[in-house]
Design a protein around this motif. Structure first.
Motif, short mmCIF file in Angstrom:
data_model
loop_
_atom_site.label_atom_id
_atom_site.label_comp_id
_atom_site.label_asym_id
_atom_site.label_seq_id
_atom_site.Cartn_x
_atom_site.Cartn_y
_atom_site.Cartn_z
N TYR A 72 9.50 -4.99 9.64
CA TYR A 72 9.30 -6.35 10.53
C TYR A 72 8.32 -7.38 10.14
O TYR A 72 8.81 -8.64 9.96
CB TYR A 72 8.73 -5.86 11.90
N VAL A 73 7.27 -6.90 9.41
CA VAL A 73 6.27 -7.95 8.96
C VAL A 73 6.97 -8.67 7.74
O VAL A 73 6.63 -9.74 7.60
CB VAL A 73 5.05 -7.23 8.42
N ALA A 74 7.62 -7.70 6.80
CA ALA A 74 8.25 -8.49 5.63
C ALA A 74 9.41 -9.43 5.91
O ALA A 74 9.60 -10.26 5.27
CB ALA A 74 8.90 -7.24 4.82
N ALA A 75 10.12 -9.08 7.15
CA ALA A 75 11.14 -10.14 7.51
C ALA A 75 10.61 -11.36 8.24
O ALA A 75 11.01 -12.33 7.88
CB ALA A 75 12.04 -9.23 8.60
N THR A 76 9.64 -10.99 9.10
CA THR A 76 9.05 -12.42 9.52
C THR A 76 7.98 -13.05 9.09
O THR A 76 7.72 -14.38 9.12
CB THR A 76 8.50 -11.82 11.25
N ARG A 77 7.50 -12.25 8.12
CA ARG A 77 6.16 -12.81 7.43
C ARG A 77 6.15 -12.78 5.91
O ARG A 77 5.63 -11.80 5.47
CB ARG A 77 4.93 -12.52 7.79
N PRO A 78 7.42 -13.37 5.13
CA PRO A 78 7.60 -13.13 3.82
C PRO A 78 6.06 -13.25 2.95
O PRO A 78 5.42 -13.90 3.30
CB PRO A 78 8.52 -13.95 3.39
N ARG A 79 6.26 -12.51 1.80
CA ARG A 79 4.98 -12.58 0.77
C ARG A 79 3.84 -11.89 1.56
O ARG A 79 2.70 -11.90 0.80
CB ARG A 79 4.79 -13.86 0.34
N SER A 80 3.82 -11.16 2.71
CA SER A 80 2.92 -10.43 3.12
C SER A 80 2.41 -9.24 2.09
O SER A 80 3.33 -8.59 1.66
CB SER A 80 2.93 -9.92 4.41
N TRP A 81 1.03 -9.02 2.08
CA TRP A 81 0.62 -7.75 1.59
C TRP A 81 0.38 -6.71 2.27
O TRP A 81 -0.41 -6.88 3.58
CB TRP A 81 -0.63 -8.19 0.81
N GLN A 82 1.11 -5.38 2.16
CA GLN A 82 1.27 -4.53 3.16
C GLN A 82 1.05 -3.15 2.32
O GLN A 82 1.62 -2.80 1.34
CB GLN A 82 2.50 -4.58 3.78
N VAL A 83 0.19 -2.36 2.94
CA VAL A 83 -0.21 -0.87 2.46
C VAL A 83 -0.01 -0.04 3.66
O VAL A 83 -0.42 -0.26 4.87
CB VAL A 83 -1.63 -0.79 2.03
N VAL A 84 0.77 1.11 3.49
CA VAL A 84 1.10 1.89 4.56
C VAL A 84 0.49 3.34 4.02
O VAL A 84 0.70 3.77 2.81
CB VAL A 84 2.51 2.23 4.53
N LEU A 85 -0.41 3.78 4.79
CA LEU A 85 -1.02 5.14 4.71
C LEU A 85 -0.12 6.28 5.30
O LEU A 85 -0.32 6.44 6.65
CB LEU A 85 -2.59 5.11 5.21
N GLU A 86 0.63 6.95 4.65
CA GLU A 86 1.43 8.08 5.04
C GLU A 86 1.46 9.44 4.33
O GLU A 86 1.89 9.43 3.09
CB GLU A 86 2.73 7.43 5.13
N PRO A 87 0.72 10.46 4.71
CA PRO A 87 0.38 11.58 3.83
C PRO A 87 1.84 12.56 3.63
O PRO A 87 1.80 13.25 2.72
CB PRO A 87 -0.52 12.40 4.83
N ASP A 88 2.96 12.43 4.51
CA ASP A 88 4.24 13.10 4.49
C ASP A 88 4.90 12.53 3.22
O ASP A 88 5.95 11.91 3.59
CB ASP A 88 4.87 13.24 5.76
N GLU A 89 4.89 13.02 2.25
CA GLU A 89 5.67 12.60 1.00
C GLU A 89 6.94 12.95 1.19
O GLU A 89 7.86 12.11 0.51
CB GLU A 89 5.08 13.11 -0.29
#
Length: 264
Positions: A72-89
């Motif tokens: 959603y962020v990528a679609a509505t706010r292109p060029r945003s810097w995003q990091v996702v913390l997800e331990p379930d590889e």
């Protein structure tokens, strides 16, 4: 960790991500701006109100699942810097394979749990830290302590905002304790939830928004009133009147954080 499931949802191009029998995310590959779960939609409202429309943001997501909000962020706010913390590889691998992110999305997934991931991001200058993480249906205890919220404060820019999805039920011990812990760290705390949840008729998702921007409460109220099924927004004294009396939790406290299962 249990094997993730990805099954067709209610419309073409839409998929439901399940983990351990619990619905985690709805991903719409044809329309990444569609947020199917109510509490996710409320988080999207915060993303929309956080800056001028279309302006890129620096966002840290604690919990990834189907990566609905990063999309959603990528679609509505292109060029945003995003990091996702997800331990379930395994979950991330399945999602990347079956529900691939758009090219040049700017989304980076780190295979690490929320608390150590946040500690590694001190000084990141994030505009938003979005916490939506669960372990066996409960918020991980190490994400809602006074010490954890102090770490979040160090990850955020001075103008940044914490958004936390807290699933709870009356008498709302978890929400009250988090309000007590975060209030000394920020100027404004806003809560949003369905009326039935706030009245204690059923458990559900209470969205906590904490930061320096007092205008967010008004913006969220306007957005909430525009929906066919409006949600309620509490700000200022309404928060302390309805959810006061909590006690900040600490890393040394025994036991899990508690709270109800996510009410997606």
């Amino acid at each position: 960790m249990p094997d993730p499931e990805i099954v067709e949802a209610d419309r073409t191009g839409s998929w439901l991500v399940r983990l351990d029998g619990r619905d985690q995310s709805v991903v719409d590959l044809l329309d990444p701006t569609r947020l199917a779960f109510d509490y996710v939609r409320r988080t999207g409202d915060v993303v929309d109100a956080a800056a001028v429309p279309g302006e890129p943001l620096r966002v840290v997501h604690v919990g990834g699942a189907g990566l609905t909000l990063p999309r959603y962020v990528a679609a509505t706010r292109p060029r945003s810097w995003q990091v996702v913390l997800e331990p379930d590889e395994a979950l991330t691998a399945r999602v990347r394979e079956e529900l691939p992110l758009p090219r040049r999305s700017g989304v980076r997934v780190r295979p690490v749990a929320g608390r150590p991931g946040l500690e590694a991001l001190r000084g990141a200058g994030a505009d938003l830290v979005l916490v939506d993480a669960y372990d066996a249906g409960a918020v991980p205890a190490d994400l809602v302590t006074e010490e954890a919220l102090a770490v979040v404060r160090e990850v955020l820019a001075p103008t940044g905002t914490l958004v936390a999805n807290l699933s709870d039920a009356a008498p709302f011990a978890l929400v009250r304790d988090v309000v007590a812990a975060v209030s000394p760290l920020v100027d404004h705390v806003v809560l949003g939830a369905e009326p039935a949840t706030l009245k204690g008729r059923r458990g559900g998702n209470v969205l906590l928004v904490a930061g320096p921007d007092g205008s967010l409460g008004d913006a969220l109220r306007r957005r909430a009133a525009s929906y066919a099924a409006p949600y309620r927004v509490l700000a200022g004294r309404e928060v302390s009147d309805a959810f006061g009396g909590g006690r900040p939790r600490h890393d040394a406290d025994p036991g899990p954080a508690g709270g109800a299962d996510p009410a997606g």
